[in-house]
Write a protein that holds these residues in place. Sequence first.
Motif, PDB file in Angstrom:
ATOM      1  N   PHE A 235       0.824  -1.208   0.000  1.00  0.00           N
ATOM      2  CA  PHE A 235       0.000   0.000   0.000  1.00  0.00           C
ATOM      3  C   PHE A 235       0.865   1.268   0.000  1.00  0.00           C
ATOM      4  O   PHE A 235       0.551   2.242  -0.682  1.00  0.00           O
ATOM      5  N   TYR A 236       1.941   1.244   0.764  1.00  0.00           N
ATOM      6  CA  TYR A 236       2.853   2.390   0.777  1.00  0.00           C
ATOM      7  C   TYR A 236       3.487   2.577  -0.603  1.00  0.00           C
ATOM      8  O   TYR A 236       3.564   3.697  -1.116  1.00  0.00           O
ATOM      9  N   GLU A 237       3.888   1.486  -1.199  1.00  0.00           N
ATOM     10  CA  GLU A 237       4.475   1.560  -2.536  1.00  0.00           C
ATOM     11  C   GLU A 237       3.466   2.086  -3.553  1.00  0.00           C
ATOM     12  O   GLU A 237       3.823   2.832  -4.473  1.00  0.00           O
ATOM     13  N   ALA A 238       2.191   1.692  -3.376  1.00  0.00           N
ATOM     14  CA  ALA A 238       1.148   2.198  -4.277  1.00  0.00           C
ATOM     15  C   ALA A 238       0.987   3.704  -4.124  1.00  0.00           C
ATOM     16  O   ALA A 238       0.802   4.432  -5.115  1.00  0.00           O
ATOM     17  N   GLY A 239       1.055   4.210  -2.880  1.00  0.00           N
ATOM     18  CA  GLY A 239       0.982   5.644  -2.654  1.00  0.00           C
ATOM     19  C   GLY A 239       2.118   6.381  -3.328  1.00  0.00           C
ATOM     20  O   GLY A 239       1.919   7.446  -3.941  1.00  0.00           O
ATOM     21  N   ILE A 240       3.322   5.825  -3.240  1.00  0.00           N
ATOM     22  CA  ILE A 240       4.484   6.421  -3.907  1.00  0.00           C
ATOM     23  C   ILE A 240       4.274   6.424  -5.422  1.00  0.00           C
ATOM     24  O   ILE A 240       4.595   7.398  -6.121  1.00  0.00           O
ATOM     25  N   ALA A 241       3.718   5.331  -5.954  1.00  0.00           N
ATOM     26  CA  ALA A 241       3.490   5.226  -7.397  1.00  0.00           C
ATOM     27  C   ALA A 241       2.492   6.278  -7.870  1.00  0.00           C
ATOM     28  O   ALA A 241       2.683   6.907  -8.923  1.00  0.00           O
ATOM     29  N   VAL A 242       1.431   6.493  -7.091  1.00  0.00           N
ATOM     30  CA  VAL A 242       0.446   7.524  -7.454  1.00  0.00           C
ATOM     31  C   VAL A 242       1.109   8.900  -7.430  1.00  0.00           C
ATOM     32  O   VAL A 242       0.894   9.725  -8.333  1.00  0.00           O
ATOM     33  N   ALA A 243       1.928   9.168  -6.411  1.00  0.00           N
ATOM     34  CA  ALA A 243       2.633  10.445  -6.338  1.00  0.00           C
ATOM     35  C   ALA A 243       3.538  10.637  -7.550  1.00  0.00           C
ATOM     36  O   ALA A 243       3.632  11.738  -8.114  1.00  0.00           O
ATOM     37  N   ALA A 244       4.202   9.563  -7.983  1.00  0.00           N
ATOM     38  CA  ALA A 244       5.073   9.652  -9.157  1.00  0.00           C
ATOM     39  C   ALA A 244       4.267   9.972 -10.417  1.00  0.00           C
ATOM     40  O   ALA A 244       4.700  10.763 -11.266  1.00  0.00           O
ATOM     41  N   MET A 245       3.083   9.386 -10.533  1.00  0.00           N
ATOM     42  CA  MET A 245       2.226   9.689 -11.693  1.00  0.00           C
ATOM     43  C   MET A 245       1.761  11.144 -11.662  1.00  0.00           C
ATOM     44  O   MET A 245       1.669  11.801 -12.708  1.00  0.00           O
ATOM     45  N   LEU A 246       1.481  11.656 -10.483  1.00  0.00           N
ATOM     46  CA  LEU A 246       1.080  13.064 -10.354  1.00  0.00           C
ATOM     47  C   LEU A 246       2.247  13.980 -10.723  1.00  0.00           C
ATOM     48  O   LEU A 246       2.043  15.045 -11.318  1.00  0.00           O
TER      49      LEU A 246
END
Length: 288
Positions: A235-246
């Motif tokens: 879940f933490y990695e998913a949050g980082i991935a969303v931030a990277a897409m933003l």
Amino acid sequence: MYPKLTDYARLMRLDRPIGIYLLLWPTLWALWFAAGGPPPLPVFVVFVLGTVLMRSAGCAINDFADRDFDPHVARTRERPLAAGRVRPREALALFAGVCLLALALLLSLRNLPVVLWSVPAVMLAAAYPFMKRWISIPQAVLGLAFSWGIPMAFAAVRPEVDWALALPLMAANVAWVIAYDTWYAMVDRQDDLRIGVKSSAILFGRHDRLVIALLQGGALLLLIQLGFNTGRGLFYEAGIAVAAMLMVYQQRITRGREPARCFQAFLNNHWFGAAIFIGLALDYVVGA
């Protein structure tokens, strides 16, 4: 009476909560990392309310410092102090009063180290607006001011600050603050050049978007390393991935450097910070 209260609220930017969010997210990151999950409720409440108060105080002292500049900038000329609806001494009194309220709130925790850590926080908040006259990257001072809640958060839930976690978290946040406030400064770049105000947007020049990408990327790498060091998961990695897409989205919409698009990219950083926090919070829930 009511119009004056409205002007005070606008002076503190309560009608524009983006700054509250940008200050709140890294503070919540720190609380969750420090507590190893949700922090004690009283600590959470004090830090959330304290974030609102200190951002409000920062806006009041910022407009006091910029009272001779804001009337000459299109985006800021209608602010209460610039437009003459609030006097400079009222802005100073508001700054002092809100800081005292924040102190009273902090004292309710009965934690001396946290109170002591709050002193540099107030000094940084008061100093930042004046840095625009002296240094080419005042956003670095803003980054420190917006990161000082991190050691305070650790001191609030642990016997002492864990610098192995707090320092990289502060570094990540300083890099992120410089990045998103450069988007903000790009909106006013031409006005700032005309009136002699310094900013990172002016310093970085034609390399502005590249430097922003490097800063945001560096912040994400530090956060990834923190996640690895603390055993965070999917879940933490998913949050980082969303931030990277933003981050990629912000670069895409600002290719032409139009002021409105740069301001949109600045606002989008609310979701950048939120994505990381939501991923972190969910990860601790799942891990528990």
